[in-house]
Design an enzyme around this catalytic site. Structure first.
Site, PDB file in Angstrom:
ATOM      1  CE1 TYR A 141      37.732  -9.409 -47.316  1.00  0.00           C
ATOM      2  CE2 TYR A 141      38.655 -11.263 -46.130  1.00  0.00           C
ATOM      3  CZ  TYR A 141      37.587 -10.453 -46.419  1.00  0.00           C
ATOM      4  OH  TYR A 141      36.378 -10.687 -45.825  1.00  0.00           O
ATOM      5  CE  LYS A 192      29.200   1.458 -56.021  1.00  0.00           C
ATOM      6  NZ  LYS A 192      27.728   1.571 -55.983  1.00  0.00           N
ATOM      7  CG  ASP A 224      24.763  -0.480 -55.665  1.00  0.00           C
ATOM      8  OD1 ASP A 224      25.058  -1.123 -56.695  1.00  0.00           O
ATOM      9  OD2 ASP A 224      24.586   0.755 -55.677  1.00  0.00           O
ATOM     10  CG  ASP A 248      33.293 -11.623 -46.080  1.00  0.00           C
ATOM     11  OD1 ASP A 248      33.091 -12.770 -45.639  1.00  0.00           O
ATOM     12  OD2 ASP A 248      33.383 -10.611 -45.351  1.00  0.00           O
ATOM     13  CG  ASP A 252      28.026 -13.877 -44.125  1.00  0.00           C
ATOM     14  OD1 ASP A 252      28.755 -14.803 -44.559  1.00  0.00           O
ATOM     15  OD2 ASP A 252      28.125 -13.407 -42.972  1.00  0.00           O
TER      16      ASP A 252
HETATM   17  C1  IPM Z   1      34.594 -15.960 -44.419  1.00  0.00           C
HETATM   18  C2  IPM Z   1      34.950 -15.255 -43.136  1.00  0.00           C
HETATM   19  C3  IPM Z   1      36.404 -14.827 -43.215  1.00  0.00           C
HETATM   20  C4  IPM Z   1      36.527 -13.853 -44.361  1.00  0.00           C
HETATM   21  C5  IPM Z   1      36.970 -14.229 -41.918  1.00  0.00           C
HETATM   22  C6  IPM Z   1      36.794 -15.173 -40.742  1.00  0.00           C
HETATM   23  C7  IPM Z   1      38.397 -13.831 -42.066  1.00  0.00           C
HETATM   24  O1  IPM Z   1      34.089 -14.189 -42.926  1.00  0.00           O
HETATM   25  O2  IPM Z   1      35.239 -16.986 -44.731  1.00  0.00           O
HETATM   26  O3  IPM Z   1      33.667 -15.525 -45.089  1.00  0.00           O
HETATM   27  O4  IPM Z   1      36.277 -12.644 -44.198  1.00  0.00           O
HETATM   28  O5  IPM Z   1      36.891 -14.282 -45.450  1.00  0.00           O
HETATM   29 MG    MG Z   2      32.444 -14.088 -44.271  1.00  0.00          MG
END
Ligand code: IPM
Ligand code: MG
Length: 363
Positions: A141, A192, A224, A248, A252
Site C-alpha cells: 500500500y 506467501k 491462498d 484487506d 472482507d
Molecule cells: C479497508 C478499505 C480501505 C483499504 C480502502 C477504502 C482504502 O478497503 O479499510 O479495508 O484498502 O484499506
Molecule cells: Mg478493505
C-alpha cells in the site's frame, strides 16, 4: 481530564451511521461521566469537494490532537475519475500513515442471533470468534517506487513495491501476540513465502517474536490456503496476523462469514494505543441517503474506542450488551434481515440501541 474525540463522518452512508454512533457515545458519556468532548471534521470525497484535498491540513491537525478518532467511510463513484493523489481513499490512508496507526484489529464475531444471515451453514460458523490483525501502514500500500510509466516501446506499465522492514514486522507481530494472550493464545501468521521474499522475512521475524511469547502458539499458513480455510473451516483460527493487502482481502472474507460486513467494527492503533475506529465496511454509495444502512458496526466501533483508547471498559461492555439485546428483539436493518425479523431504518436501529442501553444501565 477531558478526552477529545474527533468525528469524521466522511462520504456515502458515513454521515448517517456516524450520527447514530455519536448518539450512543453521548449517552454513555453522560451516564458514565466520561468527560468526552467531540468535534467533527471533513475527510474523503466530501473534504475534496469543499477544500480540494481529501485530508485537509485542519483535519490532520485535529486528528493529531485527538485522543481517539471515529470515522464513517470514504469514497464513492463521484470521485472515481480523480487523480490517485486526491482520491477520497488517500484521506484515509493519509490518516493511517501520518498517525502511524500500524495495528489494525478486525474482529469477526458471529452473533448467534444472526447465524442464518451467514452464507455458510450454521454449524460451520456457530460460535465464530476470530481476530484479524492487519499491518496498516506498510507493505504494498505504501511501498516506493510506485506509479504508471511509459516504456521505450510506448507501452504503459503499472508498478508497486511490496516491502516490509524487520521493525515493521516485529511491531505488528507483537500486537498480534499481545492480542492472542487476551483470548485463545494462538496466532496464525499468513504469508506467501513460497513466492515472495518479503514474506520469507515476515515468517522469520514472526518466529523471532514468538520466542517472546512462549505461552502463545504460532503457526504459519500461505495466503491462498488461508482464504480457502476461512470459508471451509473458519473456527480453526484464533488470531490471524498478516500484511496490509492480504489483511484487506482476508478481513472482507472473514466479515462475510458473520452474515454482514455491516456488523463489524475495527480499531487502528499506534504504539501508544491512540487510535482510529471505523466500521469495516465502505461508504456503500448505492444506498447512501436512503436511511437504510446498518449503524451497528459504527456503534460497535465506539465500544472498541472506549475500550482501547478511552479507558472506559464498562461503557464499552454496556454498548455491546445493548447491541445484542436489539438483535434479540428481532430488529434488523436490510443487510441482515431474515424472514422472521423486523426490518428497520438506520435511525430506528439507533433509537433501539439507545433504548436497550438505557435498559442495560438500569439492570
Ligand atoms: C479497508 C478499505 C480501505 C483499504 C480502502 C477504502 C482504502 O478497503 O479499510 O479495508 O484498502 O484499506
Ligand atoms: Mg478493505
Amino acid at each position: 481530564m477531558s478526552k477529545k474525540v474527533l468525528v469524521l463522518p466522511g462520504d456515502g452512508i458515513g454521515p448517517e451511521i456516524v450520527a447514530q454512533a455519536v448518539r450512543v457515545l453521548d449517552l454513555v458519556n453522560t451516564q458514565f461521566n466520561l468527560g468526552i468532548t467531540h468535534e467533527s471534521a471533513l475527510v474523503g470525497g466530501s473534504a475534496y469537494d469543499e477544500t480540494g484535498s481529501p485530508l485537509p491540513e485542519a483535519t490532520l491537525t485535529k486528528a493529531k490532537a485527538a485522543d481517539a478518532i471515529l470515522l464513517g467511510a470514504v469514497g464513492g463513484p463521484k470521485w472515481d475519475g480523480l487523480d490517485m493523489a486526491v482520491r477520497p481513499e488517500k484521506g484515509l490512508l493519509g490518516l493511517r500513515s501520518n498517525l502511524e496507526l500500524f495495528s489494525n484489529l478486525r474482529p469477526a464475531i458471529l452473533y448467534p442471533q444472526l447465524a442464518d444471515a451467514s452464507s455458510l451453514k450454521p454449524e460451520i460458523v456457530a460460535g465464530l470468534d476470530i481476530l484479524i490483525v492487519r499491518e496498516l501502514t506498510g507493505g504494498i500500500y505504501f511501498g516506493q517506487p510506485r506509479g504508471i510509466r511509459t516504456l521505450e516501446n510506448g507501452e504503459r506499465q503499472g508498478f508497486n513495491t511490496y516491502v516490509y522492514s524487520e521493525s515493521e514486522i516485529r511491531r505488528i507481530g507483537r500486537s498480534a501476540f499481545e492480542a492472542a494472550r487476551q483470548r485463545g493464545k494462538r496466532v496464525c501468521s499468513i504469508d506467501k513465502s513460497n513466492v515472495l521474499e518479503v514474506t520469507v522475512l515476515w515468517k522469520e521475524v514472526m518466529e523471532e517474536v514468538a520466542k517472546e511469547y512462549p505461552d502463545v502458539e504460532l503457526t504459519h499458513m500461505l495466503v491462498d490456503n488461508a482464504a480457502m480455510q476461512l470459508v471451509r473451516a473458519p473456527k480453526q483460527f484464533d488470531v490471524m496476523v498478516t500484511g496490509n493487502m492480504f489483511g484487506d482481502i482476508l478481513s472482507d472474507a472473514a466479515a462475510m462469514l458473520t452474515g454482514s460486513i455491516g456488523m463489524l467494527p475495527s480499531a487502528s492503533l499506534n504504539a501508544e494505543g491512540r487510535g482510529m475506529y471505523e466500521p469495516c465496511h465502505g461508504s456503500a454509495p448505492d444506498i447512501a441517503g436512503q436511511g437504510i444502512a446498518n449503524p451497528l458496526a459504527t456503534i460497535l466501533s465506539v465500544a472498541m474506542m472506549l475500550r482501547y483508547s478511552l479507558d472506559a471498559k464498562e461503557a464499552a461492555n454496556a454498548i455491546e450488551a445493548a447491541v445484542s439485546r436489539v438483535l434479540d428483539q428481532g430488529l434488523r436493518t436490510a443487510d441482515i434481515a431474515s424472514q422472521d425479523s423486523q426490518t428497520v431504518t438506520t435511525q430506528a436501529m439507533g433509537d433501539a440501541v439507545l433504548a436497550a442501553l438505557e435498559a442495560v444501565l438500569k439492570a
